[in-house]
Enzyme design. Structure first.
Site, PDB file in Angstrom:
ATOM      1  CD  GLU A  70      -1.769  -2.795   0.989  1.00  0.00           C
ATOM      2  OE1 GLU A  70      -2.329  -3.226   0.813  1.00  0.00           O
ATOM      3  OE2 GLU A  70      -0.820  -2.665   1.290  1.00  0.00           O
ATOM      4  CG  HIS A 104      -9.679  -7.054   7.122  1.00  0.00           C
ATOM      5  ND1 HIS A 104      -9.953  -8.644   6.990  1.00  0.00           N
ATOM      6  CD2 HIS A 104      -8.267  -6.899   7.628  1.00  0.00           C
ATOM      7  CE1 HIS A 104      -8.912  -8.527   6.814  1.00  0.00           C
ATOM      8  NE2 HIS A 104      -8.011  -7.836   6.817  1.00  0.00           N
TER       9      HIS A 104
END
Length: 402
Positions: free
Chosen positions: A138, A207
């Protein structure tokens, strides 16, 4: 009920659905098989229809005039029906057709079509250079997207999960948000950073992140949160056309929300909120998934004799204080409902802004309902306890209006 849905192997938007009042949600199994059409009604009952679904009743722009409790059948409205993730893809595809400088990058965004299929088939249409699959890195591909934006491209960076973008926080903060200023205006950063976030359905703490609170303090960044297919497409197009870096927050439980949107092109403002329900007694400010919890609670409140005004703030930075202020001057009471954490969340910033600008119009202190400051549990019942529920909203409004 959550157990039932998971037993069917579906990615469910059920937690948002009690307020949809006969809207239909297309639920698909993780393997891609259709699981039929589920009709979730205001009483939280769930019916399975395996045949052709009947047209539901929904509000195209999620805005109704006071006293108008229903909308015309979707079959009689112009336009076309899309799920929220399809609306995002349609907006992205239209902008890629319109502007050859628009490109997409992220993990599995290419021929796989993205983890939630927002980029499905775009690689086949626009090629691998404009829809670029990246490694699981990322910080690297976000930095690459920012660099590409500096050179004149309009980059759309997808985070497979918003929590993963914490790995790119340095690039988003020190580069994306500040380069326009630190370069003396020599560089513009027209980039969109988007992806799924929020509390899903037993996705675990890592998450289930809500990163609005993390990113709101970065100078130079705009933030918006979509909540319907209509505003998802309109905000996507506006974000891509903006000269500023924009973070678009999408809720993981709203991707299967269906709505009829116009056939003609439209672009929404990145700095305007949406009046969902006009009212007189109390202003309820919310966004994303909590919009549906609020609207579910609003039905109970109306039955109890209250008249709440519901505003989807949509623009998380900057706030639309014009619309918010006009509502406060009418109702004199404010309830904020968010899924973000209470400490340092969007609600805390909004409370400060309201107290600074509209204190004299308040007849009661601003009340903010937020998620608890704990890691989101994996266990379903515990997960629900950490997030604001409609019954809590009803209780808060009753206390505010005493």
């Amino acid at each position: 009920m959550a157990t039932l849905l998971q037993g069917l192997g579906v990615a469910s938007a059920f937690s948002a659905s009690p307020s949809l009042d006969s809207k239909k949600l297309q639920l698909r199994s993780l393997s891609g098989r259709k699981a039929g059409i589920y009709v979730v009604r205001s009483d939280a009952s769930l019916n399975l229809h395996t045949g052709a679904p009947k047209a539901g009743r929904l509000i195209t722009n999620a805005v109704v005039a006071k006293g108008d409790s229903s909308a015309a059948s979707t079959s009689s409205k112009p336009g076309h029906e899309l799920l929220l993730f399809e609306a995002l893809r349609e907006g992205l595809e239209e902008e890629m057709e319109r502007d050859p400088t628009v490109c997409v990058m992220g993990e599995d965004v290419g021929h796989y079509g993205g983890s939630y299929k927002v980029t499905k088939d775009l690689a086949n249409k626009f090629g691998d250079l404009r829809v670029l699959d990246t490694p699981i890195a990322e910080n690297s591909f976000t930095g690459m997207g920012i660099g590409a934006a500096m050179t004149g491209l309009r980059t759309v960076v997808e985070g497979m999960n918003m929590g993963f973008l914490l790995l790119a926080f340095d690039q988003i903060s020190n580069n994306c948000g500040m380069l326009h200023y630190t370069s003396g205006g020599q560089f513009k950063i027209p980039i969109v950073i988007r992806g799924p976030g929020g509390v899903g359905r037993q996705l675990g703490a890592e998450h289930s992140q809500r990163l609005e609170s993390y990113f709101q303090s970065i100078p130079g960044i705009q933030m918006v949160a979509c909540s319907t297919p209509y505003n998802a497409k309109g905000l996507m197009k506006a974000a891509i056309r903006s000269k500023n870096p924009v973070i678009l927050f999408e809720h993981v439980l709203l991707y299967n929300l269906k709505e009829r949107i116009p056939d003609e092109e439209y672009v929404l403002s990145l700095e305007e909120s949406e009046m969902v329900r006009p009212g007189e007694h109390v202003t309820i400010l919310t966004y994303s998934r909590m919009r549906y919890h609020v609207m579910h609670a609003a039905k109970t409140l109306v039955n109890k004799g209250y008249d709440p005004e519901v505003i989807d703030i949509r623009s998380l930075k900057p706030f639309d204080l014009h619309t918010i202020g006009n509502s406060i001057k009418k109702t004199h009471r404010v309830l904020i409902v968010e899924e973000c954490m209470r400490t340092g969340g969007i609600g805390a910033s909004l409370t400060a802004a309201i107290n600074e600008n509209f204190h004299d119009y308040l007849d009661a202190p601003v009340v903010c309902l937020s998620s608890q400051d704990v890691p989101t549990p994996y266990a379903g019942p515990l997960e629900e306890w950490t997030v604001v529920q409609p019954a809590q909203i009803v209780t808060a409004v009753e206390k505010l209006c005493q």
